[in-house]
Design a protein around this motif. Sequence first.
Motif, PDB file in Angstrom:
ATOM      1  N   GLY A  70     -38.090 -31.373   5.766  1.00  0.00           N
ATOM      2  CA  GLY A  70     -39.281 -32.207   5.839  1.00  0.00           C
ATOM      3  C   GLY A  70     -39.499 -33.074   4.618  1.00  0.00           C
ATOM      4  O   GLY A  70     -40.475 -33.822   4.550  1.00  0.00           O
ATOM      5  N   ASN A  71     -38.581 -32.991   3.656  1.00  0.00           N
ATOM      6  CA  ASN A  71     -38.723 -33.696   2.383  1.00  0.00           C
ATOM      7  C   ASN A  71     -37.628 -34.747   2.203  1.00  0.00           C
ATOM      8  O   ASN A  71     -37.906 -35.884   1.802  1.00  0.00           O
ATOM      9  N   ILE A  72     -36.380 -34.381   2.512  1.00  0.00           N
ATOM     10  CA  ILE A  72     -35.248 -35.294   2.343  1.00  0.00           C
ATOM     11  C   ILE A  72     -34.453 -35.341   3.648  1.00  0.00           C
ATOM     12  O   ILE A  72     -34.592 -34.467   4.503  1.00  0.00           O
ATOM     13  N   GLU A  73     -33.612 -36.354   3.776  1.00  0.00           N
ATOM     14  CA  GLU A  73     -32.730 -36.447   4.932  1.00  0.00           C
ATOM     15  C   GLU A  73     -31.463 -35.633   4.690  1.00  0.00           C
ATOM     16  O   GLU A  73     -30.920 -35.630   3.584  1.00  0.00           O
ATOM     17  N   MET A  74     -30.996 -34.953   5.735  1.00  0.00           N
ATOM     18  CA  MET A  74     -29.798 -34.115   5.629  1.00  0.00           C
ATOM     19  C   MET A  74     -28.928 -34.295   6.866  1.00  0.00           C
ATOM     20  O   MET A  74     -29.406 -34.722   7.919  1.00  0.00           O
ATOM     21  N   GLU A 112     -34.332 -38.988 -12.041  1.00  0.00           N
ATOM     22  CA  GLU A 112     -34.842 -40.277 -11.591  1.00  0.00           C
ATOM     23  C   GLU A 112     -34.006 -40.859 -10.457  1.00  0.00           C
ATOM     24  O   GLU A 112     -34.520 -41.603  -9.621  1.00  0.00           O
ATOM     25  N   ASN A 113     -32.736 -40.529 -10.411  1.00  0.00           N
ATOM     26  CA  ASN A 113     -31.849 -41.004  -9.357  1.00  0.00           C
ATOM     27  C   ASN A 113     -32.401 -40.599  -7.996  1.00  0.00           C
ATOM     28  O   ASN A 113     -32.662 -39.422  -7.749  1.00  0.00           O
ATOM     29  N   GLU A 114     -32.559 -41.584  -7.093  1.00  0.00           N
ATOM     30  CA  GLU A 114     -33.191 -41.317  -5.802  1.00  0.00           C
ATOM     31  C   GLU A 114     -32.436 -40.277  -4.981  1.00  0.00           C
ATOM     32  O   GLU A 114     -33.041 -39.560  -4.172  1.00  0.00           O
ATOM     33  N   ALA A 115     -31.136 -40.182  -5.147  1.00  0.00           N
ATOM     34  CA  ALA A 115     -30.357 -39.194  -4.407  1.00  0.00           C
ATOM     35  C   ALA A 115     -30.594 -37.780  -4.922  1.00  0.00           C
ATOM     36  O   ALA A 115     -30.186 -36.808  -4.272  1.00  0.00           O
ATOM     37  N   GLU A 116     -31.251 -37.672  -6.066  1.00  0.00           N
ATOM     38  CA  GLU A 116     -31.426 -36.366  -6.696  1.00  0.00           C
ATOM     39  C   GLU A 116     -32.875 -35.914  -6.773  1.00  0.00           C
ATOM     40  O   GLU A 116     -33.190 -34.959  -7.474  1.00  0.00           O
ATOM     41  N   HIS A 117     -33.765 -36.564  -6.038  1.00  0.00           N
ATOM     42  CA  HIS A 117     -35.145 -36.072  -6.003  1.00  0.00           C
ATOM     43  C   HIS A 117     -35.759 -36.281  -4.630  1.00  0.00           C
ATOM     44  O   HIS A 117     -35.354 -37.168  -3.869  1.00  0.00           O
ATOM     45  N   GLY A 118     -36.743 -35.409  -4.325  1.00  0.00           N
ATOM     46  CA  GLY A 118     -37.568 -35.589  -3.140  1.00  0.00           C
ATOM     47  C   GLY A 118     -38.918 -36.112  -3.564  1.00  0.00           C
ATOM     48  O   GLY A 118     -39.016 -36.974  -4.431  1.00  0.00           O
ATOM     49  N   CYS A 119     -40.004 -35.585  -2.946  1.00  0.00           N
ATOM     50  CA  CYS A 119     -41.324 -36.077  -3.381  1.00  0.00           C
ATOM     51  C   CYS A 119     -41.793 -35.451  -4.690  1.00  0.00           C
ATOM     52  O   CYS A 119     -42.560 -36.060  -5.402  1.00  0.00           O
ATOM     53  N   GLN A 120     -41.370 -34.233  -4.973  1.00  0.00           N
ATOM     54  CA  GLN A 120     -41.913 -33.494  -6.112  1.00  0.00           C
ATOM     55  C   GLN A 120     -41.460 -34.049  -7.459  1.00  0.00           C
ATOM     56  O   GLN A 120     -40.297 -34.394  -7.648  1.00  0.00           O
ATOM     57  N   LEU A 121     -42.415 -34.104  -8.394  1.00  0.00           N
ATOM     58  CA  LEU A 121     -42.105 -34.327  -9.800  1.00  0.00           C
ATOM     59  C   LEU A 121     -42.573 -33.105 -10.581  1.00  0.00           C
ATOM     60  O   LEU A 121     -43.709 -32.641 -10.403  1.00  0.00           O
ATOM     61  N   SER A 122     -41.717 -32.602 -11.439  1.00  0.00           N
ATOM     62  CA  SER A 122     -42.046 -31.457 -12.291  1.00  0.00           C
ATOM     63  C   SER A 122     -42.302 -31.966 -13.703  1.00  0.00           C
ATOM     64  O   SER A 122     -41.429 -32.599 -14.308  1.00  0.00           O
ATOM     65  N   LEU A 123     -43.483 -31.675 -14.226  1.00  0.00           N
ATOM     66  CA  LEU A 123     -43.938 -32.248 -15.487  1.00  0.00           C
ATOM     67  C   LEU A 123     -44.127 -31.162 -16.536  1.00  0.00           C
ATOM     68  O   LEU A 123     -44.590 -30.059 -16.240  1.00  0.00           O
ATOM     69  N   THR A 124     -43.780 -31.486 -17.769  1.00  0.00           N
ATOM     70  CA  THR A 124     -44.142 -30.634 -18.892  1.00  0.00           C
ATOM     71  C   THR A 124     -44.966 -31.457 -19.870  1.00  0.00           C
ATOM     72  O   THR A 124     -44.770 -32.672 -20.008  1.00  0.00           O
ATOM     73  N   VAL A 125     -45.888 -30.785 -20.541  1.00  0.00           N
ATOM     74  CA  VAL A 125     -46.769 -31.452 -21.502  1.00  0.00           C
ATOM     75  C   VAL A 125     -46.123 -31.429 -22.874  1.00  0.00           C
ATOM     76  O   VAL A 125     -45.804 -30.353 -23.399  1.00  0.00           O
ATOM     77  N   ASP A 126     -45.901 -32.626 -23.443  1.00  0.00           N
ATOM     78  CA  ASP A 126     -45.267 -32.723 -24.754  1.00  0.00           C
ATOM     79  C   ASP A 126     -46.256 -33.056 -25.875  1.00  0.00           C
ATOM     80  O   ASP A 126     -45.862 -33.220 -27.020  1.00  0.00           O
ATOM     81  N   THR A 127     -47.537 -33.193 -25.506  1.00  0.00           N
ATOM     82  CA  THR A 127     -48.539 -33.484 -26.533  1.00  0.00           C
ATOM     83  C   THR A 127     -48.616 -32.328 -27.520  1.00  0.00           C
ATOM     84  O   THR A 127     -48.774 -31.172 -27.112  1.00  0.00           O
ATOM     85  N   HIS A 128     -48.519 -32.629 -28.779  1.00  0.00           N
ATOM     86  CA  HIS A 128     -48.471 -31.592 -29.817  1.00  0.00           C
ATOM     87  C   HIS A 128     -49.724 -30.723 -29.792  1.00  0.00           C
ATOM     88  O   HIS A 128     -50.850 -31.209 -29.829  1.00  0.00           O
TER      89      HIS A 128
END
Length: 428
Positions: free
Chosen positions: A227-231, A359-375
């Motif tokens: 339901g996220n990417i084409e296969m 960032e490559n479209e072939a290597e991601h679906g809808c999800q973005l995983s974020l980390t906070v780098d603010t000191h």
Amino acid sequence: MTHRFENSLAFAKQMDEQDPLSAIRNEYHIPKQSNGEDEIYLCGNSLGLQPKRTEQYLSYELSQWQKLGVKGHFSGDYPWMPYHEFLTEGFAELVGAKNSEVVAMNSLTANLHFMMVSFYRPTQKRHKILIEDHAFPSDHYAVESQIKFHGFDPEQSMLLIKPREGESTFRTEDILKVIEEQGDSIALILLPGVQYYTGQVFDMQAITKAGHDKGCQVGFDLAHASGNIEMQLHDWQVDFACWCNYKYLNSGAGSVAGCFVHETHHKNKDLPRFAGWWGHNKQTRFKMDNQFDPTESVEAWQLSNPPILSLAAIRASLDTIKQAGGISALRKKSLLLTGYLRFLLNQELGDDIKILTPENEAEHGCQLSLTVDTHGLDGKVVFERIEKAGVTGDWRYPNVIRVAPVPQYNSFEDCYHFVQILKQSLQQ
């Protein structure tokens, strides 16, 4: 895909106005904030929202039960005996399979176990299972327990692959290298279609070919892929795959899962499996002669008649996806939607947020995983702030905020407002 995005609310609204799928949002129940406004719901990677037609489909089956009792198995527009077959076409289109290769049954981890009964047949020479380090815990537990069940030591038989030092995601060439170098000792490759923590899409076609070239069986956990990417599982010659239906397939918490087995295995009656009567030849199932004759399809792996109410919810979801134009149309919007979210994050918070997802479209679906780098700022504190401000995402230890703009019900305006809320939440 390239697009000239703009960092403004007016642009986000314009994108929504031009979006051919924008009306599909109205087919879902959007949770409300305490002030009555819609939540910014970015958690479809964990639990998808309820399609509005789900209640209607469930009510129909409850009514059939009330009026017909046991006769509901054979009567009405959707009789219960063949009910799982009403999902077949939708599943096949989603994962790129033949109708005979897909079925709704059990739960995800149960299906992984049942598949390993058939496809993990260790020997003294070939006994390893290749999975990724930091796999979803249930997958790790299932693999470890299967290895122990067969009398092997997980320390020797569980082959964990990791990203390179200092990197968060895998390089396909590194996975293929491990398969080439250790494939003679690998009985089974079991990897995700989309890695749950980072949101990285794995190259299933290349991995399957490399595994088969070394004599390995190859299966995938598609929990975050379906339901996220084409296969194209059939064309890729994947041996088996399993997925849940409550994330991007919006079928309710704990809903019945899905399973794929390639047709090359369907007529192999010598293939070991744990059997049940729903896997028996449909033409002779009710002769009750206790001589198991497996159906020559993935249905041979079924055990029991499935819970109809859960299947009805899945049917409601599949019908809503069909209304949206199917997975190809959804994927096209998804690339725009997630691309816009990434653009905004980089524009507004490039120094404060790290995006783990490729960032490559072939290597991601809808999800973005974020980390906070603010000191000095704890990512969990930031997550709690955005949640209080009306955003539903999720937090995964040790330090990731996962957000998934789902093309079925999320908007470009959702993405814009989320980034503004996240920006404000990063203030000390």
